[in-house]
Design a protein around this motif. Structure first.
Motif, PDB file in Angstrom:
ATOM      1  N   PRO A 101      48.253  44.656  47.715  1.00 33.25           N
ATOM      2  CA  PRO A 101      49.713  44.823  47.771  1.00 33.25           C
ATOM      3  C   PRO A 101      50.354  43.753  48.641  1.00 33.25           C
ATOM      4  CG  PRO A 101      48.655  46.359  49.263  1.00 33.25           C
ATOM      5  CD  PRO A 101      47.543  45.634  48.558  1.00 33.25           C
ATOM      6  N   SER A 102      51.577  43.374  48.296  1.00 32.95           N
ATOM      7  CA  SER A 102      52.327  42.401  49.085  1.00 32.95           C
ATOM      8  C   SER A 102      52.984  43.106  50.265  1.00 32.95           C
ATOM      9  CB  SER A 102      53.394  41.727  48.220  1.00 32.95           C
ATOM     10  OG  SER A 102      54.274  40.962  49.008  1.00 32.95           O
ATOM     11  N   VAL A 103      52.933  42.486  51.431  1.00 35.49           N
ATOM     12  CA  VAL A 103      53.600  43.063  52.597  1.00 35.49           C
ATOM     13  C   VAL A 103      55.110  42.828  52.535  1.00 35.49           C
ATOM     14  CG1 VAL A 103      51.550  42.812  54.034  1.00 35.49           C
ATOM     15  CG2 VAL A 103      53.252  40.978  53.996  1.00 35.49           C
ATOM     16  N   LEU A 104      55.552  41.917  51.664  1.00 30.99           N
ATOM     17  CA  LEU A 104      56.976  41.664  51.498  1.00 30.99           C
ATOM     18  C   LEU A 104      57.622  42.695  50.576  1.00 30.99           C
ATOM     19  CD1 LEU A 104      56.878  37.773  50.973  1.00 30.99           C
ATOM     20  CD2 LEU A 104      57.098  39.055  53.119  1.00 30.99           C
ATOM     21  N   ASN A 105      56.816  43.263  49.666  1.00 22.96           N
ATOM     22  CA  ASN A 105      57.327  44.233  48.699  1.00 22.96           C
ATOM     23  C   ASN A 105      56.138  45.035  48.170  1.00 22.96           C
ATOM     24  OD1 ASN A 105      58.516  45.681  46.649  1.00 22.96           O
ATOM     25  ND2 ASN A 105      58.961  43.903  45.350  1.00 22.96           N
ATOM     26  N   PHE A 106      55.997  46.283  48.629  1.00 25.84           N
ATOM     27  CA  PHE A 106      54.810  47.054  48.279  1.00 25.84           C
ATOM     28  C   PHE A 106      54.764  47.457  46.804  1.00 25.84           C
ATOM     29  CE2 PHE A 106      54.222  47.388  52.816  1.00 25.84           C
ATOM     30  CZ  PHE A 106      52.841  47.448  52.944  1.00 25.84           C
ATOM     31  N   SER A 107      55.858  47.284  46.075  1.00 25.84           N
ATOM     32  CA  SER A 107      55.802  47.517  44.633  1.00 25.84           C
ATOM     33  C   SER A 107      55.170  46.338  43.896  1.00 25.84           C
ATOM     34  CB  SER A 107      57.201  47.786  44.082  1.00 25.84           C
ATOM     35  OG  SER A 107      58.022  46.640  44.226  1.00 25.84           O
ATOM     36  N   ASP A 108      54.964  45.236  44.619  1.00 24.21           N
ATOM     37  CA  ASP A 108      54.289  44.055  44.083  1.00 24.21           C
ATOM     38  C   ASP A 108      52.825  44.122  44.503  1.00 24.21           C
ATOM     39  OD1 ASP A 108      53.289  41.577  43.409  1.00 24.21           O
ATOM     40  OD2 ASP A 108      54.587  40.450  44.774  1.00 24.21           O
ATOM     41  N   PHE A 109      51.950  44.426  43.559  1.00 23.86           N
ATOM     42  CA  PHE A 109      50.529  44.511  43.884  1.00 23.86           C
ATOM     43  C   PHE A 109      49.684  43.983  42.730  1.00 23.86           C
ATOM     44  CE2 PHE A 109      51.647  48.588  41.969  1.00 23.86           C
ATOM     45  CZ  PHE A 109      50.630  48.788  41.040  1.00 23.86           C
ATOM     46  N   ILE A 110      48.455  43.593  43.071  1.00 21.33           N
ATOM     47  CA  ILE A 110      47.483  43.083  42.097  1.00 21.33           C
ATOM     48  C   ILE A 110      46.224  43.934  42.187  1.00 21.33           C
ATOM     49  CG2 ILE A 110      46.031  41.121  41.425  1.00 21.33           C
ATOM     50  CD1 ILE A 110      48.147  39.284  42.679  1.00 21.33           C
ATOM     51  N   ILE A 111      45.689  44.316  41.038  1.00 23.04           N
ATOM     52  CA  ILE A 111      44.386  44.984  40.964  1.00 23.04           C
ATOM     53  C   ILE A 111      43.476  44.106  40.111  1.00 23.04           C
ATOM     54  CG2 ILE A 111      43.091  46.995  40.163  1.00 23.04           C
ATOM     55  CD1 ILE A 111      45.596  48.662  40.604  1.00 23.04           C
ATOM     56  N   ASN A 112      42.337  43.761  40.650  1.00 18.27           N
ATOM     57  CA  ASN A 112      41.365  42.964  39.909  1.00 18.27           C
ATOM     58  C   ASN A 112      40.006  43.635  40.039  1.00 18.27           C
ATOM     59  OD1 ASN A 112      39.328  40.804  39.338  1.00 18.27           O
ATOM     60  ND2 ASN A 112      41.172  39.594  39.000  1.00 18.27           N
ATOM     61  N   SER A 113      39.454  44.068  38.926  1.00 17.27           N
ATOM     62  CA  SER A 113      38.205  44.829  38.933  1.00 17.27           C
ATOM     63  C   SER A 113      37.194  44.165  38.008  1.00 17.27           C
ATOM     64  CB  SER A 113      38.469  46.267  38.474  1.00 17.27           C
ATOM     65  OG  SER A 113      37.292  47.038  38.509  1.00 17.27           O
ATOM     66  N   LYS A 114      35.973  43.980  38.508  1.00 18.42           N
ATOM     67  CA  LYS A 114      34.928  43.338  37.717  1.00 18.42           C
ATOM     68  C   LYS A 114      33.631  44.129  37.807  1.00 18.42           C
ATOM     69  CE  LYS A 114      32.493  38.959  36.925  1.00 18.42           C
ATOM     70  NZ  LYS A 114      32.400  37.522  37.285  1.00 18.42           N
ATOM     71  N   THR A 115      33.049  44.417  36.643  1.00 17.40           N
ATOM     72  CA  THR A 115      31.758  45.099  36.546  1.00 17.40           C
ATOM     73  C   THR A 115      30.803  44.206  35.769  1.00 17.40           C
ATOM     74  OG1 THR A 115      32.843  47.258  36.544  1.00 17.40           O
ATOM     75  CG2 THR A 115      30.565  47.192  35.793  1.00 17.40           C
ATOM     76  N   ARG A 116      29.580  44.057  36.281  1.00 12.96           N
ATOM     77  CA  ARG A 116      28.641  43.116  35.668  1.00 12.96           C
ATOM     78  C   ARG A 116      27.239  43.701  35.639  1.00 12.96           C
ATOM     79  NH1 ARG A 116      27.835  37.913  39.075  1.00 12.96           N
ATOM     80  NH2 ARG A 116      26.218  39.174  40.051  1.00 12.96           N
ATOM     81  N   LEU A 117      26.573  43.531  34.502  1.00 11.25           N
ATOM     82  CA  LEU A 117      25.155  43.867  34.362  1.00 11.25           C
ATOM     83  C   LEU A 117      24.350  42.575  34.383  1.00 11.25           C
ATOM     84  CD1 LEU A 117      25.109  46.659  31.622  1.00 11.25           C
ATOM     85  CD2 LEU A 117      24.307  46.903  33.978  1.00 11.25           C
ATOM     86  N   GLU A 118      23.262  42.566  35.141  1.00  9.20           N
ATOM     87  CA  GLU A 118      22.432  41.377  35.285  1.00  9.20           C
ATOM     88  C   GLU A 118      20.983  41.718  34.949  1.00  9.20           C
ATOM     89  OE1 GLU A 118      20.414  38.990  39.011  1.00  9.20           O
ATOM     90  OE2 GLU A 118      22.471  39.703  39.235  1.00  9.20           O
ATOM     91  N   THR A 119      20.373  40.886  34.127  1.00 11.20           N
ATOM     92  CA  THR A 119      18.949  41.039  33.840  1.00 11.20           C
ATOM     93  C   THR A 119      18.271  39.676  33.919  1.00 11.20           C
ATOM     94  OG1 THR A 119      17.314  41.892  32.257  1.00 11.20           O
ATOM     95  CG2 THR A 119      19.238  40.799  31.339  1.00 11.20           C
ATOM     96  N   GLN A 120      17.058  39.657  34.415  1.00 13.46           N
ATOM     97  CA  GLN A 120      16.318  38.411  34.587  1.00 13.46           C
ATOM     98  C   GLN A 120      15.415  38.186  33.391  1.00 13.46           C
ATOM     99  OE1 GLN A 120      14.286  38.174  38.325  1.00 13.46           O
ATOM    100  NE2 GLN A 120      13.579  36.076  38.020  1.00 13.46           N
ATOM    101  N   LEU A 121      15.605  37.047  32.696  1.00 14.72           N
ATOM    102  CA  LEU A 121      14.830  36.731  31.506  1.00 14.72           C
ATOM    103  C   LEU A 121      13.550  35.979  31.855  1.00 14.72           C
ATOM    104  CD1 LEU A 121      17.734  35.599  29.151  1.00 14.72           C
ATOM    105  CD2 LEU A 121      16.721  37.881  29.365  1.00 14.72           C
ATOM    106  N   THR A 122      13.679  35.006  32.751  1.00 16.93           N
ATOM    107  CA  THR A 122      12.528  34.260  33.240  1.00 16.93           C
ATOM    108  C   THR A 122      12.681  34.128  34.750  1.00 16.93           C
ATOM    109  OG1 THR A 122      13.531  32.056  33.049  1.00 16.93           O
ATOM    110  CG2 THR A 122      12.466  32.952  31.071  1.00 16.93           C
ATOM    111  N   LYS A 123      11.822  33.338  35.362  1.00 15.32           N
ATOM    112  CA  LYS A 123      11.880  33.173  36.807  1.00 15.32           C
ATOM    113  C   LYS A 123      13.217  32.607  37.265  1.00 15.32           C
ATOM    114  CE  LYS A 123       9.397  31.022  40.680  1.00 15.32           C
ATOM    115  NZ  LYS A 123       8.255  30.158  41.074  1.00 15.32           N
ATOM    116  N   LYS A 124      13.834  31.732  36.438  1.00 18.28           N
ATOM    117  CA  LYS A 124      15.065  31.068  36.837  1.00 18.28           C
ATOM    118  C   LYS A 124      16.244  31.328  35.905  1.00 18.28           C
ATOM    119  CE  LYS A 124      12.721  27.251  39.219  1.00 18.28           C
ATOM    120  NZ  LYS A 124      12.584  25.782  39.326  1.00 18.28           N
TER     121      LYS A 124
END
Length: 250
Positions: free
Chosen positions: A192-215
């Protein structure tokens, strides 16, 4: 664009200097992927990202960038002209102190350019503190962080939004191993912005990770962004990004 080129050049120069000085303490990752967007951009595109990290018992440094690009043939131009319909570059530099402790102060700088979201150029500075809730090495890690953020934005269009803004950032984050070769990552930023609390950003990220080889690693990620205030009526409040990518870690 001059600020963008200068930022990327300084970031690359500093990174290469540090790598040469302490090569054995750094890890590099390079990824290629494809993604689908809905919101201000509706298309499928290719993406490229890279990370450079240093981790020791006291300091963690993290340099990263990501590029997203797509273009389609403009049917109104006789089917011969390619038109860019999404182009984004974002990058960041972050330093954590005592990152393995219960409390970890951090300092970060982030930049973004995407005219399709209304940003010619946006740069943010963050100063905050991470609190680790509980952790078990190689199994799970849960934390929450709070930061103060300064945003400077050069908007694409005329807008009622301020070029200079100050925000509070709250971010819960976790990493959880859910199978022998499958790990779930999640983080959500509420700013939220401290200048205007009705101004806010939500950023959400979900990630699945699997290892195929060593690198070589495979990622499947879902990102949702909501902006309560947008630069003008030409832009939407929500953006969704679904992405699959391969990353080489060295």
């Amino acid at each position: 664009m001059k600020r963008l080129r200068l930022f990327l050049f300084l970031l690359l120069a500093f990174s290469l200097t540090q790598v040469n000085a302490q090569e054995n303490k750094w890890k590099f990752g390079f990824g290629l992927g494809a993604s689908a967007n809905t919101g201000n951009v509706n298309n499928c595109n290719i993406s490229n990202d890279a990370t450079l990290k240093r981790n020791d018992s006291i300091i963690a440094l993290d340099f990263r960038y990501k590029l997203i690009f797509s273009a389609l043939i403009d049917e109104h131009a006789g089917g011969k002209k390619w038109e860019t319909n999404n182009f984004e570059i974002n990058g960041s530099v972050k330093m954590d102190l005592f990152q393995y402790g219960k409390f970890s102060p951090f300092l970060a700088c982030e930049m973004l350019t995407n005219k399709f979201k209304g940003y010619d150029f946006k740069v943010s500075g963050l100063l905050g503190l991470k609190f680790r809730l509980f952790t078990k090495p190689d199994v799970y890690d849960y934390s929450i962080s709070a930061a103060v953020v300064y945003d400077w934005t050069d908007f694409t269009d005329e807008t009622h939004l301020p070029n200079n803004n100050y925000r509070i950032s709250i971010r819960p984050k976790f990493r959880q191993k859910i199978a022998n070769n499958l790990t779930l990552h999640h983080q959500t930023f509420f700013q939220p912005s401290v200048l205007n609390f009705s101004d806010f950003i939500i950023n959400s990220k979900t990630r699945l990770e699997t290892q195929l080889t060593k690198k070589l690693f495979l990622y499947l990620s879902f990102t949702y962004e909501y902006r309560s205030e947008v630069p003008s009526e030409n832009y939407k409040h929500s953006d969704i990004l679904t992405e699959i990518s391969l990353k080489l870690k060295i």
